[in-house]
Design a protein around this motif. Sequence first.
Motif, short mmCIF file in Angstrom:
data_model
loop_
_atom_site.label_atom_id
_atom_site.label_comp_id
_atom_site.label_asym_id
_atom_site.label_seq_id
_atom_site.Cartn_x
_atom_site.Cartn_y
_atom_site.Cartn_z
N GLN A 170 6.70 29.21 -33.24
CA GLN A 170 5.84 29.29 -34.50
C GLN A 170 6.54 28.33 -35.64
OE1 GLN A 170 4.00 31.02 -36.24
NE2 GLN A 170 3.99 31.94 -34.01
N LYS A 171 7.85 27.56 -35.31
CA LYS A 171 8.32 26.85 -36.27
C LYS A 171 7.75 25.48 -35.87
CE LYS A 171 13.48 27.88 -36.37
NZ LYS A 171 14.61 27.88 -36.01
N TYR A 172 7.66 24.82 -34.00
CA TYR A 172 7.08 24.31 -34.03
C TYR A 172 5.03 23.90 -34.57
CZ TYR A 172 10.69 21.62 -31.36
OH TYR A 172 11.45 21.94 -30.75
N PHE A 173 4.39 25.32 -34.72
CA PHE A 173 2.88 25.27 -34.74
C PHE A 173 2.85 24.86 -36.07
CE2 PHE A 173 -0.73 27.99 -35.58
CZ PHE A 173 -1.49 26.77 -34.73
N GLN A 174 3.85 26.24 -36.99
CA GLN A 174 3.84 25.94 -38.91
C GLN A 174 4.06 24.41 -39.35
OE1 GLN A 174 1.84 28.03 -39.89
NE2 GLN A 174 2.04 29.76 -38.47
#
Length: 515
Positions: free
Chosen positions: A158-162
């Motif tokens: 989530q950290k990377y994708f968002q």
Amino acid sequence: MSRVSKSLKNAKVGVFFFTISIFIQFFSRKIFLDELGDDFIGLESTLRSILGFLNLAELGIGTAIGFTLYKPLYNNNQKEINKIIALLGVLYKKIGLGILAVGLIISLFFPYIFSDTQFSLALIYFVFYTLMISTLLAYFVNYHASLFGADQKGYIIQKYFQSFHIIRVLLQVIIVLYYKNFFLYIILELVFSIIYSIALRKKIKQIYPWLIINYNKKTSVIKEYPEIIKKVKQVFFHKISEFVKNGTDNLLIYGLINLQSVALFGNYFLVFSKLNSLIMMAFAGTGSAVGNLIAEDDKENVNKVFWELISVQFFIAGFFSLSIYYTMDQLILLWLGEEYVLSKIILILFIANFFLMQVTATINRFKNAYGLYSDIWAAISEAIINLLVSFTLGSIYGISGIVAGTVSSLFIIGVLWKPYYLFKYGFKKSVFIYWKGLTPIVLSLVLSCLLINFCINHFLIIDNELSFLSWFFYSCKVSFLIVVIYGALLYSFNKSFRVFWTRIKNLIKKTLKLN
């Protein structure tokens, strides 16, 4: 870290990034509609739906692999984990090649499919191929990321994708405002997909240094896991059903109505899909936590956690459903304009679909954790019911008829069948225990709806001069009223709801002491 702590970390990170993403998405949607036009946004949505259909080739491999990883992760069996991830790589690469081939074949028919659109074939092909290549990266590069999800480390994804998603959308807004260029708008999707893939793979190597990225015996490993192949075949039918339920509405609206209606539907769909995704972020990690719990084989604890999640999911579903019912029309009016406000019956059907998805989420989590996928007939039936009802009613009533098809199939299979299947083959108990336990929760919701409706109609009136500020304060009052009435009734009538909040309060106190 405990299962609850990991779940909370996933939830905190997921909700934080996703909340930012939602605000940016709403802000950008208005700009994209104004600058690019309803027809182009409808075209993009339709092409994404076609790619969603192609992604059915994934066959549910990720779901089956996730179920298989729970036990070796619990036992820290690194050799077994390497083999399973290698198997995932072999299967995903074959599927990726299949998607590429079928995608190229389908694109040959675009001159016929999009014969009535105002856009050039060059643009249509460019959008489709760019989105398809972005999708294929998950099959050829990022398949190792499944390990994060099974290991309750979904927050890393989530950290990377968002982060990349937020930056991409902001850049797309700049491109649209200053250049109004369709090609530049779409190419950013591919650029950021490549950057995301590279960054995530580096993180995987950092977190799991023992993980063999390029396993030498990939082909032979297929023969070692016949049970996974069996599960994949079963999950495939459930994936088809899921796509028909969630991914064919855009195609049916385009076929039965027009591209502009796809964009109108897409505005409401965006709100509900983002809200649904936000709740999924809040529950991020609970699926793998449930899998880990079942691997321990503590039936008493499994039963306790099940009812806690049921009660909380019902509260969240009821809260957001009621909030949306009383505030959605004003939001669309302020956000996009009066011409984009759909009828009340369409809103109610959207809410019904959202509510049923939420209250059946816990059933699906436990069903997946137990690896219960053999009810193939149910998946096929759900897809057939959805298509038949959506096509029949959609031909007569338009968008409302199409959404009604989705709601009807979800109710028959998701609400009535799946609890029976889980209790009989997972918990090995009578399903009457489920309906008995659910009765006070449903009664709390019904009574809350009556009380809330009375209070809003008699005591809460939105200002005649509507603005974002007045809408915000009105929404806060409505939300507060729902939390107080529904929360109090559910807390009074349901023991599991009280136990859950006691558990959360104790965990927060413990965290504050450590800090």
